[in-house]
Design a protein around this motif. Structure first.
Motif, mmCIF file in Angstrom:
data_model
loop_
_atom_site.group_PDB
_atom_site.id
_atom_site.type_symbol
_atom_site.label_atom_id
_atom_site.label_comp_id
_atom_site.label_asym_id
_atom_site.label_seq_id
_atom_site.Cartn_x
_atom_site.Cartn_y
_atom_site.Cartn_z
ATOM 1 N N ASN A 234 0.977 -1.217 -0.055
ATOM 2 C CA ASN A 234 -0.075 -0.013 -0.047
ATOM 3 C C ASN A 234 0.995 1.271 -0.024
ATOM 4 N N LEU A 235 1.926 1.251 -0.232
ATOM 5 C CA LEU A 235 3.074 2.181 -0.202
ATOM 6 C C LEU A 235 3.760 2.601 -1.596
ATOM 7 N N PHE A 236 3.472 3.885 -1.940
ATOM 8 C CA PHE A 236 3.797 4.039 -3.446
ATOM 9 C C PHE A 236 4.877 5.341 -3.220
ATOM 10 N N ILE A 237 5.577 5.614 -4.360
ATOM 11 C CA ILE A 237 6.480 6.760 -4.219
ATOM 12 C C ILE A 237 6.563 7.228 -5.604
ATOM 13 N N GLN A 238 6.787 8.681 -5.543
ATOM 14 C CA GLN A 238 6.889 9.440 -6.926
ATOM 15 C C GLN A 238 7.789 10.434 -7.217
ATOM 16 N N SER A 239 8.443 10.395 -8.194
ATOM 17 C CA SER A 239 9.344 11.695 -8.584
ATOM 18 C C SER A 239 8.696 12.785 -9.192
ATOM 19 N N THR A 240 9.135 13.881 -9.048
ATOM 20 C CA THR A 240 8.342 15.092 -9.592
ATOM 21 C C THR A 240 9.208 16.106 -10.190
ATOM 22 N N TYR A 241 8.545 17.229 -10.665
ATOM 23 C CA TYR A 241 9.521 18.505 -11.020
ATOM 24 C C TYR A 241 10.418 18.856 -10.008
ATOM 25 N N ARG A 242 9.991 18.469 -8.669
ATOM 26 C CA ARG A 242 10.748 19.087 -7.374
ATOM 27 C C ARG A 242 10.945 18.007 -6.625
ATOM 28 N N ASN A 243 10.086 17.646 -5.759
ATOM 29 C CA ASN A 243 10.302 16.870 -4.695
ATOM 30 C C ASN A 243 10.030 15.517 -4.909
ATOM 31 N N TYR B 116 14.827 17.137 -0.766
ATOM 32 C CA TYR B 116 15.507 16.885 -2.077
ATOM 33 C C TYR B 116 14.469 17.831 -2.937
ATOM 34 N N SER B 117 15.136 18.518 -3.760
ATOM 35 C CA SER B 117 14.138 19.359 -4.626
ATOM 36 C C SER B 117 14.825 19.492 -6.048
ATOM 37 N N SER B 118 14.684 18.555 -6.946
ATOM 38 C CA SER B 118 15.335 18.510 -8.302
ATOM 39 C C SER B 118 14.323 17.687 -9.102
ATOM 40 N N PRO B 119 14.273 18.295 -10.595
ATOM 41 C CA PRO B 119 13.359 17.497 -11.512
ATOM 42 C C PRO B 119 14.117 16.119 -11.608
ATOM 43 N N THR B 120 13.218 14.872 -11.343
ATOM 44 C CA THR B 120 13.999 13.760 -11.524
ATOM 45 C C THR B 120 13.009 12.871 -12.396
ATOM 46 N N HIS B 121 13.376 12.566 -13.584
ATOM 47 C CA HIS B 121 12.602 11.898 -14.624
ATOM 48 C C HIS B 121 12.351 10.478 -14.341
ATOM 49 N N PHE B 122 13.590 9.862 -13.983
ATOM 50 C CA PHE B 122 13.734 8.331 -13.772
ATOM 51 C C PHE B 122 13.697 7.977 -12.296
ATOM 52 N N LEU B 123 13.141 6.815 -11.869
ATOM 53 C CA LEU B 123 13.152 6.446 -10.399
ATOM 54 C C LEU B 123 13.021 4.979 -10.541
ATOM 55 N N GLN B 124 14.007 4.451 -9.943
ATOM 56 C CA GLN B 124 14.083 3.170 -9.627
ATOM 57 C C GLN B 124 14.256 2.782 -8.219
ATOM 58 N N ILE B 125 13.707 1.483 -7.637
ATOM 59 C CA ILE B 125 14.194 1.179 -6.042
ATOM 60 C C ILE B 125 14.886 -0.226 -5.946
ATOM 61 N N ASP B 126 16.158 -0.475 -5.527
ATOM 62 C CA ASP B 126 16.666 -1.668 -5.474
ATOM 63 C C ASP B 126 15.984 -2.426 -4.403
ATOM 64 N N PHE B 127 16.762 -3.493 -4.109
ATOM 65 C CA PHE B 127 16.318 -4.523 -3.090
ATOM 66 C C PHE B 127 16.625 -3.935 -1.667
ATOM 67 N N GLN B 128 17.437 -3.156 -1.587
ATOM 68 C CA GLN B 128 17.798 -2.491 -0.304
ATOM 69 C C GLN B 128 17.064 -1.260 0.054
ATOM 70 N N ASN B 129 15.938 -1.059 -0.692
ATOM 71 C CA ASN B 129 15.320 0.182 -0.762
ATOM 72 C C ASN B 129 15.860 1.605 -1.025
ATOM 73 N N TYR B 130 17.175 1.353 -1.923
ATOM 74 C CA TYR B 130 17.727 2.595 -2.382
ATOM 75 C C TYR B 130 17.020 3.174 -3.306
ATOM 76 N N LEU B 131 16.878 4.441 -3.498
ATOM 77 C CA LEU B 131 16.185 5.187 -4.310
ATOM 78 C C LEU B 131 17.399 5.552 -5.523
ATOM 79 N N TRP B 132 17.049 5.173 -6.638
ATOM 80 C CA TRP B 132 18.038 5.512 -7.836
ATOM 81 C C TRP B 132 17.451 6.680 -8.714
#
Length: 952
Positions: free
Chosen positions: A424-433, A453-469
């Protein structure tokens, strides 16, 4: 959803090679399940109008063109003109002949060894009876071939020409199975055979119209008229066969009809082609937007149900049932970024908002416009639960039951991904946060907004350790760790050169839950132990060239699209094993993804949406799966050689080793090739010439390649294509051997050896002679050297003598100068003494006795005028000046001793003042003597006395 899937699956894909169709001219157009290839005049290099079409049995299609017989083998277009260069009106490929009809003539071209031979006329015996006749139709029933003009019908049977009795003019012969029909001009229909014509009962209804074609559709015989529509004939009577577009069809001036299976194609003069199914429902209307020209002159289906079209301008090939259906808005195209199939509607995220599409009765998507409130940039659509979610410029929205609700104010949501183990948990990258959401009570709600964190981020991936790429839009890739409360980034690392990522990219993807980065050279994967990117070799080696991709799109069921500029590959990757399922060449469909935002979305287990820069395409995977996996390697149709200077082309000879032998003077080679599949279906090829090319070429639709100025040697040309599912076929090969130039041939080598022996013998003899001559010349040179040394020594001696003589002269001159100066001083002294004595005499008078005065004065005068000094001077002067006096006397014998003295002093370059004491006279006296001397020497007034004496 099930209805949409079933409707799209009705596009049964019967063309086993269709995914390789390529636009032949730049105007090829693609819409829905049709692909149209337009061949223009510049492509086939003949006339505009194509009056008739016939498919050959030997991988050729033939056209009656204004310029002659035009034919195409899938690789090259060729044209055979008639002797009179008349326009062909009809053509029929039957067995090993190509029958043609033209003005006042009909005959055939013989086919031998897959080549069209010379034209043979059958009309010569009938020339007088076919005046001004043009033969518009040729029909074959079994082994009888009929040739028809408006006034005559001939037939060929067992190579004998017969004539069908005909008492009136007819329009066109029309074939329906084993039956041949013809209509009398302004009259009824007749059945035709070799015996004559027999009227068809009930056909009087066609007196005021023209019957253009007859076809058999699902055992129904249908007659196409120009003004009355279509009529069905049951063998007894005619009844109207209604269509859904009768009025439009009649207004378009129908001209020709053909059918295959349950498709009836009608070509018109004004509005292109109408295609109906067996129920009379209009399936396709193909007009000039697709085929460039609305005036249809001829049509014929090929064996796989695609349609060749001869037009008033050009030729078209219409292919049906493409696995890719493309939808492009005609007025304002949009760039598509994502899509979702939800409640039997298709929702598209575009740069203009969220578009919705529904299926019409023909199984095609129709636009319902933009959802109100979503206008502007939308980055994604996604279904979660019973709602849709959109990432818009001004925030993220939910959509349900026609209601649009903003759930987050952060602008520009690029994506929406599950995060961590909580479903039930989701994450999103945007133009800023970065924003996190929780799914609760059937809807997403904002959980946290990560403020640090305030940067435009087009690509978002989550690895098995829950690191945000994070793929920053500009600055590259970051790896971030979020704290347990999801409120802020606790750690963030810039990924770059220190991590062995040596390119500037923000593209970050996952393959089998591993973080990967495509470099367009290979794929790198993240190694968590070394915290470095390393080559993903266990996958790279299996990707068949797709390791050079620029984007990777993950789909359900371990499927991945690998995107390159010129090809897309769908792989199934499980447990480190990659299997290519399909390959698509986007050029084949005239489609292109949005650069930097490439995306293919799975709608269900059969349908995928391809997001394009000017619309979208629907890919039906089940159609691809039904394709028989037949592998047909291409064939090399022709090898041509030529001399670049004369440009005279020819075919090389084949030797016993099945090598094409190419003379050195014709070392320019052209290879032509094609596919064994149905012509009209355009394939892509890769080729390579061993010994010249290092690697396979890029995929190309070109069916020929030239290699110029090949060096002598053996080469192997290889060409390959793709099978129906995009797998590479085995290569077709041919070996050529370029002969060396005459000066490098074996015969030339033998001659060179003989010449070498002869030259060696000659050289040896010449060498001996040369050695002997060398010794003689050496001896002569030594003698010359001795003589030269002798001469040099003599010269040295002479030089030394001259130097000694010169020294003596200089010494004499020095003595002469000293003597002269002594005389001058002495005389000057004596003159001074005389003057002083005269002064004393004048002063003292008688006190100096005259006797003593006169004696002293006489002695001084005698000494001054004494010749002793002159004798000494004369001797020294002659020694220094090489007998000057002697030469002077011989030349001028009238000269006095005083003149000689003056000449001597002038020779010494003395002035008159210096000469006066030496002659014991005044300066004026010297000038007078100079004057007299000039006269005796007979000098001109302009000639200098001094210069004359010095040069003498």
């Amino acid at each position: 959803m099930f209805k949409i899937q079933m409707a799209l699956n009705r596009f049964y894909f019967i063309n086993i090679s269709f995914i390789f169709i390529l636009t032949v001219s730049i105007s090829a157009y693609c819409q829905n399940s049709l692909l149209v290839n337009n061949f223009e005049k510049k492509d086939y290099r003949a006339g505009n109008q194509n009056w008739s079409i016939s498919l050959g049995m030997q991988h050729n299609i033939f056209f009656c063109n204004n310029y002659g017989l035009l034919y195409f083998d899938g690789a090259t277009w060729k044209n055979n003109s008639l002797p009179e260069n008349t326009t062909l009106r009809s053509v029929l490929a039957h067995k090993n002949r190509i029958y043609v009809g033209t003005f006042e003539d009909f005959g055939y071209f013989e086919i031998s060894n897959s080549r069209v031979g010379n034209y043979i006329s059958l009309a010569n015996p009938f020339k007088s009876s076919i005046h001004n006749e043009e033969f518009w139709r040729i029909i074959a029933i079994d082994d009888i071939v009929f040739f028809q003009s408006f006034g005559t019908i001939f037939y060929l049977s067992n190579d004998k020409i017969g004539k069908v009795p005909l008492d009136f003019s007819i329009l066109l012969l029309m074939q329906a199975g084993k039956n041949i029909f013809a209509q009398a001009i302004n009259g009824p229909l007749y059945r035709v055979d070799t015996l004559g014509l027999k009227q068809v009962k009930g056909s009087e209804i066609f007196r005021n119209t023209e019957v253009k074609s007859v076809v058999i559709l699902n055992n129904d015989t249908l007659f196409l008229t120009s003004t009355m529509g279509i009529y069905k004939f049951d063998g007894i009577s005619f009844t109207p066969w209604k269509t859904s577009s009768d009025n439009q069809l009649i207004k378009s001036n129908p001209n020709i009809a053909t059918c295959r299976g349950d498709k009836l194609a009608i070509g018109t003069i004004l509005e292109g082609i109408f295609i109906f199914n067996s129920k009379g429902t209009l399936v396709h209307h193909i007009d000039s937007k697709l085929i460039q020209n609305n005036t249809i002159l001829s049509m014929q289906y090929d064996s796989i149900g695609n349609l060749w079209v001869g037009k008033d301008k050009g030729i078209s090939y219409v292919a049906f049932n493409s696995p890719i259906s493309t939808y492009v808005k005609e007025k304002e195209s949009f760039a598509c970024y994502s899509g979702t199939l939800f409640e039997e509607k298709l929702y598209l995220a575009t740069n203009q908002g969220v578009y919705t599409y529904v299926l019409n009765e023909n199984g095609e998507f129709e636009s319902r416009g933009v959802i109100d409130g979503t206008q502007g940039q939308c980055w994604f659509t996604r279904q979660i639960g019973s709602k849709l979610y959109f990432g818009l410029n001004n925030g993220t929205y939910s959509y349900s039951n026609g209601n649009l609700t903003k759930i987050c104010n952060i602008s520009g949501g690029y994506n929406l991904e599950r995060f961590g183990m909580d479903p039930n948990l989701f994450i999103q990258s945007t133009y800023r946060n970065i924003v996190t959401y929780t799914y609760k009570d059937g809807s997403l709600k904002v959980n946290t907004i990560i403020s640090n964190y305030s940067s435009p981020t087009h690509f978002l991936q989550i690895d098995f350790q829950n690191y945000l790429w994070l793929g920053h839009t500009v600055t590259g890739i970051y790896r971030a760790q979020i704290n347990n409360s999801l409120s802020e980034i606790s750690k963030i690392d810039t990924i770059g050169i220190k991590n062995n990522l040596n390119i500037n990219t923000n593209r970050i993807y996952k393959i089998e839950n591993r973080i990967v980065v495509p470099t367009q050279k290979n794929i790198l994967r993240w190694d968590d132990i070394s915290e470095q990117f390393i080559p993903f070799n266990e996958i790279n080696y299996q990707l068949q060239g797709f390791e050079k991709c620029k984007a990777i799109i993950s789909l359900p069921a371990n499927h991945y699209w690998f995107i390159k500029d010129d090809e897309w590959g769908l792989f199934e990757i499980r447990y480190g094993e990659a299997k290519l399922k399909y390959r698509i060449l986007p050029q084949a469909y005239n489609i292109e993804m949005v650069e930097g935002y490439e995306n293919i979305v799975s709608l269900n287990d059969s349908l995928q949406i391809i997001c394009l820069d000017n619309g979208f395409s629907i890919l039906n995977l089940k159609m691809l799966e039904r394709i028989p996996n037949d592998i047909h390697m291409p064939i090399i149709t022709e090898v041509i050689i030529w001399n670049s200077e004369q440009n005279v082309k020819s075919h090389p000879k084949l030797n016993r080793n099945k090598e094409f032998i190419i003379p050195w003077r014709k070392n320019n080679v052209s290879f032509s090739f094609t596919s064994k599949d149905i012509i009209g279906v355009k394939h892509f090829y890769q080729f390579m010439l061993d010994g010249v090319d290092r690697d396979w070429s890029e995929w190309t639709p070109n069916t020929s390649i030239d290699y110029k100025r090949l060096s002598s040697g053996t080469y192997r040309f290889k060409v390959r294509t793709l099978d129906s599912k995009g797998h590479i076929t085995p290569s077709a090969t041919v070996t050529i051997r370029v002969l060396p130039p005459l000066y490098s041939s074996w015969k030339a080598v033998g001659i060179y050896i003989l010449l070498g022996i002869a030259i060696t013998a000659y050289t040896r003899a010449r060498y001996k002679k040369k050695v002997k001559k060398h010794y003689e010349e050496k001896r002569k040179q030594e003698l010359e050297k001795i003589n030269k040394e002798k001469e040099e020594k003599e010269k040295i001696i002479i030089k030394l003598q001259n130097e000694k003589l010169q020294a003596d002269i200089e010494n004499k001159n020095s003595q002469l100068a000293l003597s002269t100066m002594a005389i001058v001083r002495k005389n000057q002294l004596l003159q001074d003494i005389v003057q002083e004595l005269e002064g004393l005499k004048n002063e003292l008078g008688y006190r100096i006795p005259n006797k003593y005065y006169s004696k002293i004065s006489k002695l001084i005068t005698q000494d001054i005028e004494s010749d002793h000094d002159w004798d000494i001077f004369e001797k020294l002067f002659d020694q220094a000046h090489q007998n000057f006096f002697k030469r002077l006397k011989e030349t001028y014998p009238s000269l006095t001793p005083s003149d000689l003295r003056l000449c001597a002093y002038l020779r010494m370059n003395l002035s008159s003042k210096e000469i006066a004491p030496l002659l014991n006279i005044s300066i004026r006296g010297v000038e007078e003597r100079r004057y007299r001397l000039r006269k005796r020497l007979a000098l001109d007034t302009n000639e200098s006395l001094n210069d004359f004496i010095l040069k003498f």
